[in-house]
Every structure is written in C-alpha cells, then in structure tokens.
Design a protein around this motif. Structure first.
Motif, mmCIF file in Angstrom:
data_model
loop_
_atom_site.group_PDB
_atom_site.id
_atom_site.type_symbol
_atom_site.label_atom_id
_atom_site.label_comp_id
_atom_site.label_asym_id
_atom_site.label_seq_id
_atom_site.Cartn_x
_atom_site.Cartn_y
_atom_site.Cartn_z
ATOM 1 N N VAL A 17 0.830 -1.210 0.000
ATOM 2 C CA VAL A 17 0.000 0.000 0.000
ATOM 3 C C VAL A 17 0.861 1.255 0.000
ATOM 4 N N GLN A 18 2.159 1.099 -0.048
ATOM 5 C CA GLN A 18 3.039 2.251 -0.098
ATOM 6 C C GLN A 18 3.182 2.708 -1.557
ATOM 7 N N PRO A 19 2.760 3.929 -1.879
ATOM 8 C CA PRO A 19 2.901 4.409 -3.269
ATOM 9 C C PRO A 19 4.365 4.612 -3.621
ATOM 10 N N LEU A 20 4.733 4.181 -4.807
ATOM 11 C CA LEU A 20 6.108 4.328 -5.289
ATOM 12 C C LEU A 20 6.156 5.431 -6.343
ATOM 13 N N HIS A 21 7.059 6.376 -6.127
ATOM 14 C CA HIS A 21 7.257 7.462 -7.089
ATOM 15 C C HIS A 21 8.518 7.141 -7.870
ATOM 16 N N MET A 22 8.360 6.344 -8.896
ATOM 17 C CA MET A 22 9.503 5.849 -9.656
ATOM 18 C C MET A 22 10.030 6.914 -10.597
ATOM 19 N N ASP A 23 11.363 7.003 -10.645
ATOM 20 C CA ASP A 23 12.024 7.942 -11.532
ATOM 21 C C ASP A 23 13.432 7.431 -11.801
ATOM 22 N N THR A 24 14.089 8.008 -12.779
ATOM 23 C CA THR A 24 15.479 7.648 -13.037
ATOM 24 C C THR A 24 16.368 8.356 -12.028
ATOM 25 N N VAL A 25 17.057 7.571 -11.218
ATOM 26 C CA VAL A 25 17.840 8.120 -10.104
ATOM 27 C C VAL A 25 19.301 7.754 -10.291
ATOM 28 N N ASN A 26 20.176 8.743 -10.126
ATOM 29 C CA ASN A 26 21.616 8.498 -10.129
ATOM 30 C C ASN A 26 22.037 8.202 -8.695
ATOM 31 N N LEU A 27 22.475 6.983 -8.447
ATOM 32 C CA LEU A 27 22.771 6.562 -7.080
ATOM 33 C C LEU A 27 23.963 7.296 -6.478
ATOM 34 N N VAL A 28 24.918 7.707 -7.289
ATOM 35 C CA VAL A 28 26.150 8.313 -6.747
ATOM 36 C C VAL A 28 25.850 9.574 -5.955
ATOM 37 N N GLN A 62 30.923 8.139 -11.621
ATOM 38 C CA GLN A 62 30.139 9.368 -11.562
ATOM 39 C C GLN A 62 28.647 9.115 -11.763
ATOM 40 N N ASN A 63 28.321 8.043 -12.471
ATOM 41 C CA ASN A 63 26.918 7.773 -12.806
ATOM 42 C C ASN A 63 26.593 6.298 -12.586
ATOM 43 N N CYS A 64 25.459 6.068 -11.964
ATOM 44 C CA CYS A 64 24.947 4.704 -11.813
ATOM 45 C C CYS A 64 23.428 4.835 -11.683
ATOM 46 N N TYR A 65 22.722 4.695 -12.811
ATOM 47 C CA TYR A 65 21.300 5.011 -12.863
ATOM 48 C C TYR A 65 20.438 3.772 -12.602
ATOM 49 N N VAL A 66 19.364 4.005 -11.862
ATOM 50 C CA VAL A 66 18.364 2.969 -11.621
ATOM 51 C C VAL A 66 16.981 3.610 -11.667
ATOM 52 N N LYS A 67 15.967 2.764 -11.926
ATOM 53 C CA LYS A 67 14.585 3.202 -11.829
ATOM 54 C C LYS A 67 14.121 2.954 -10.399
ATOM 55 N N ALA A 68 13.875 4.039 -9.640
ATOM 56 C CA ALA A 68 13.607 3.832 -8.220
ATOM 57 C C ALA A 68 12.862 5.030 -7.635
ATOM 58 N N ASP A 69 12.374 4.804 -6.408
ATOM 59 C CA ASP A 69 11.806 5.865 -5.586
ATOM 60 C C ASP A 69 12.942 6.488 -4.792
ATOM 61 N N LYS A 70 13.256 7.739 -5.092
ATOM 62 C CA LYS A 70 14.421 8.400 -4.496
ATOM 63 C C LYS A 70 14.332 8.444 -2.975
ATOM 64 N N GLY A 71 13.150 8.759 -2.463
ATOM 65 C CA GLY A 71 12.984 8.847 -1.015
ATOM 66 C C GLY A 71 13.213 7.517 -0.318
ATOM 67 N N LEU A 72 12.680 6.427 -0.900
ATOM 68 C CA LEU A 72 12.858 5.108 -0.281
ATOM 69 C C LEU A 72 14.314 4.668 -0.294
ATOM 70 N N LEU A 73 15.036 4.927 -1.390
ATOM 71 C CA LEU A 73 16.447 4.538 -1.444
ATOM 72 C C LEU A 73 17.261 5.312 -0.425
#
Length: 464
Positions: free
Chosen positions: A305-316, A346-357
C-alpha cells in the motif's frame, strides 16, 4: 488444456503402436509354431520316409527297415501297401488296427488319400506303381476334405489381409473415440477448475459425469481457499490499520516529549546533569519516532500500500548526499565516513523511488551507529556489477558472529512471522532495507566486512 490433449494424443499413438506390435507378434508366433510343426516330420514327409524304408524281396514279401519302424513308432502310425492293379493289400505294418479294409477300389483310395480311413487321418506316398497309405491316430491331424481355393483369392491374399487389418484398426479407433469422448467431456471442466484454483477467480465445476466426485472436491477446495483468502485479507487489513493507528496516535505525545526535552536541554539555567538527562530523553525519543516511522513504512511495504514514485535516479549523488547529512549531524566525530568508490564512478542510474532509497541508506548508516556506540568508521561505495548497481555500507566496528549472521539471513522478523517461535528477529532497520530493495526488483546481502565489521550490499537492476 493443451497438456490434456497432448496426453490423449499420446494414448492414441500408444494404442495404435501396441496394436500394430500385437499383430506382428501374432504373425511371428504363428510362423514359429508352424515352422516347429513342419520341422517335426509332418504326415506326408513321414509317409515318404516309410516308403523309402520299405524293401521288396524276391519271394514277394516286404521288409521295413529299422528307420521305417522308428518313424511309425514315433508317430504311432500304421501302414498298408495297396496293389495298383487289384487294390488288395500287399503289405501292412504289425500294428494295423482292426476294421481296416484289406481291399480298395479306386473310389475308396481317392477318399482315403483325400481324408480318412475309419476316422484315421491318412497320408500317402508312391511305392513304384503301388500306393503306400499311412494312418495316424484319430486326433493327431485334422484334414480338409475339400481343400480347394480360388486362385484369385490366393493371389489377392496380401491385399485382403491388409484390408482386414485396416478395418479392424479403424473399428478399434472409432470405439476408442466414442468411449473417450465421454471421458473428455467430463475431464475438461475438472481440468479448467484445477487450473483456475491458483488464480483469483471464482471456481465452480458442475458436479456431474464420470468425475463428479472429483468436481465436488474441487468445489470444496475452492470454497475453502476463498474463505481463507478472505480471512487472511481481513487479518492483514486489521494489522495494517492497527499499526497505522498506533503510529498516528503516538506522534502527538512523542512530539511533546521531544519538545520539552529539547527545551530542558537548551536551558542554561538547568544543571548540566539534568540537561544531559534531557539530551538522552530527546535522543531516545527521536529513536522511538524513527522506529514508529519504520514500523509504519514496513507495514505499508509488506501489504503493498506504499505508493512508489519511480524515476530515473543516479545513485552516486543520492548516496553521497545521504552520507553528508549524517556527517553534519555527527558533531562529536565518532562516526567518520569514507567514500570507497573510485573517482571515475560518476553515474549509476536505476529506476527507483528516491525517497525510499535514501531511507534504506540512512537505515544502514544508523544500524552501524546503533551497534557501535563507541564509534566506528563507515565505508560507503556505489558501483556496477554486471546488470546491477550496488550500494555497499561497511563498518570496522564490532561486527557479528557467524551465528548472528546466519540468524539475520534466515530468521523471520516478528512482524511478518505468523508462527510461535523463539527464533524471530527484532529490529526493523535491516528488514526495511530488504523490503525497499525487493520492491525495486533487487535484493540485499549481509556478510562479514573485510575490515572486521559488518557489511550490507543493496543490489538494484541497472537502468537509465
């Protein structure tokens, strides 16, 4: 359904193959038996053998050699030699039965050669111009009295045999289809019902036909599954609502405790000893607030029930900023952080919810701080491994034993365990990290650190 049709097809092929094999086996046995009988000196070959063993003397008598006697003894046959001119008997074997004629006409000879003499099956052989007749035991041979066959019948025998075989196979095949069609009509609904059981569908199979008992069992199983699913959802909803309610209700008193503790801590008119106590109260209350937030988030992730706000996120930059935020809060410098990744990362992209990560990384840093109250150095890195990006958080603190590490890996958390067991885990930090990794299609690994402490790696699918 395809598997059922495949099974029926296999049965048909097996049946046809078995029938063909059975035909060839019968032909082989027939040839084998016939060959053995032919090799066992048939009636006509025995007659020829006795004729060749019979010798005429100058005085008009005849003598049968030992081989001829052995042939008669072996077949239990008797023999007479009929004169060609008079039809009278010139010679007979010593075991001639009573009632055997001693004079033969051309008609009686024809009948004898074609069939029987007094119900004894007869075989004949020529002895010069004369005729040798051999009579065998009454139940030793069965002779066809009128054994003539149409030439066209003999010539067309292969086609006739093939026609008979084809008709028989077609008949058996149609009988099989008629019998199995009823079974198939009963099987189809049952198969559909079984296939539908794992899916979230209402299952009902008509309780009739050959498999009516099985249909009743499937309907009962479907009803039980529906009832269990309803009770489970009801229980999960109640637990999620309870956790959300407790989390909401505890915020107000907890905020008041934090506020009053902060005022006492910052009041210079309060003795230092009391201000330290207020600081401890504020820190533990803040920890309690974070635990409540973790509990609420873990519950939402557990029940999707937790909404996911998925976006392209650079982990670095995300991980670096989270680490910097903790460094700014570490006023005593007890928990220095070293960035272990190379400068070229410098770059490591994933599709993720920035806040949760960010929350997951924060939990890992907090976990190291909580379990090493005297301080430790944290080593944080971001890198690529095949088709995944990984975040590693390691410390050089006290670490864990092999038993503790095994328990972290395998023991269920009390929040998601529905069994009474003493082997449940407490502490929501690592559980929440694992949940966040899994909702992003990744995973979490825990191990001993290379620097003697504890190491956690989050793996996420790479994607830009």
């Amino acid at each position: 359904m395809k598997s059922i049709l495949k099974l029926i097809k296999r049965f048909i092929v097996t049946m046809l193959f078995s029938l063909v094999l059975l035909v060839f086996l019968n032909l082989f046995l027939l040839i084998l038996i016939s060959y053995k009988q032919a090799a066992n000196h048939g009636a006509w070959s025995t007659a020829d053998q006795v004729a060749s063993a019979l010798t005429g003397k100058d005085d008009g008598t005849y003598e049968l050699s030992a081989q001829g006697e052995e042939a008669l003894s072996r077949t239990k046959a008797w023999a007479v030699l009929v004169d060609n001119e008079t039809g009278s008997i010139l010679w007979n074997s010593s075991n001639l039965p009573e009632g055997i004629p001693t004079q033969y006409s051309a008609a009686s000879i024809a009948t004898a050669v074609r069939g029987y003499i007094n119900d004894y099956p007869v075989a004949s052989s020529g002895y010069g111009d004369d005729l040798l007749l051999l009579g065998f035991p009454k139940k030793s041979y069965w002779k066809l009295m009128y054994n003539t066959f149409d030439y066209d019948l003999i010539k067309n025998m292969p086609q006739t045999i093939l026609l008979f075989l084809s008709c028989n196979l077609l008949f058996i095949f149609f009988v099989y289809l008629i019998v199995t069609s009823g079974v198939l009509r009963s099987v189809k609904p049952v198969i559909h019902g079984i296939e539908a059981l794992p899916a979230d569908r209402n299952v009902y199979v008509k309780e009739k036909g050959l498999l009516s008992d099985l249909a009743v069992s499937i309907n009962k199983a479907a009803e039980k599954l529906r009832s269990q699913d309803y009770q489970l959802k009801k229980k999960e909803t109640a637990r999620a609502n309870w956790i959300a309610g407790v989390s909401h209700d505890i915020r107000t008193p907890l905020s008041m405790v934090l506020g009053y503790a902060s005022q006492i801590e910052e009041n210079r008119n309060v003795p230092k000893r009391d201000r330290n106590k207020a600081r401890i109260i504020r820190q533990q209350s803040l920890r309690m607030k974070n635990l409540v937030n973790d509990l609420n988030l873990a519950s939402k992730l557990e029940y999707n029930v937790q909404p996911l706000h998925m976006d392209t996120v650079n982990l670095v930059p995300l991980v670096r900023q989270t680490a910097v935020d903790f460094l700014n809060l570490d006023l005593e410098g007890k928990f220095p952080i070293e960035w272990a990744a190379g400068e070229d990362m410098q770059n490591c992209y994933v599709k993720a919810d920035k806040g949760l990560l960010s929350r997951a990384v924060s939990n890992l840093i907090t976990n190291s701080q909580v379990h090493n109250p005297d301080g430790c150095t944290l080593f944080i890195s971001v890198g690529k491994a095949g088709e995944t990006c990984q975040i590693a958080v390691e410390d050089n603190g006290a670490g864990v034993t092999d038993e503790e590490l095994e328990r972290i890996r395998k023991a269920p958390h009390y929040m998601v365990c529905d069994r009474e067991t003493g082997n449940q885990r407490h502490g929501l930090g690592l559980m929440l990290v694992r949940q966040i990794a899994e909702v992003h299609g990744g995973g979490m690994e825990v191990s001993h650190g290379e620097r003697g402490g504890f190491r956690v790696v989050i793996r996420l699918p790479y994607g830009n």
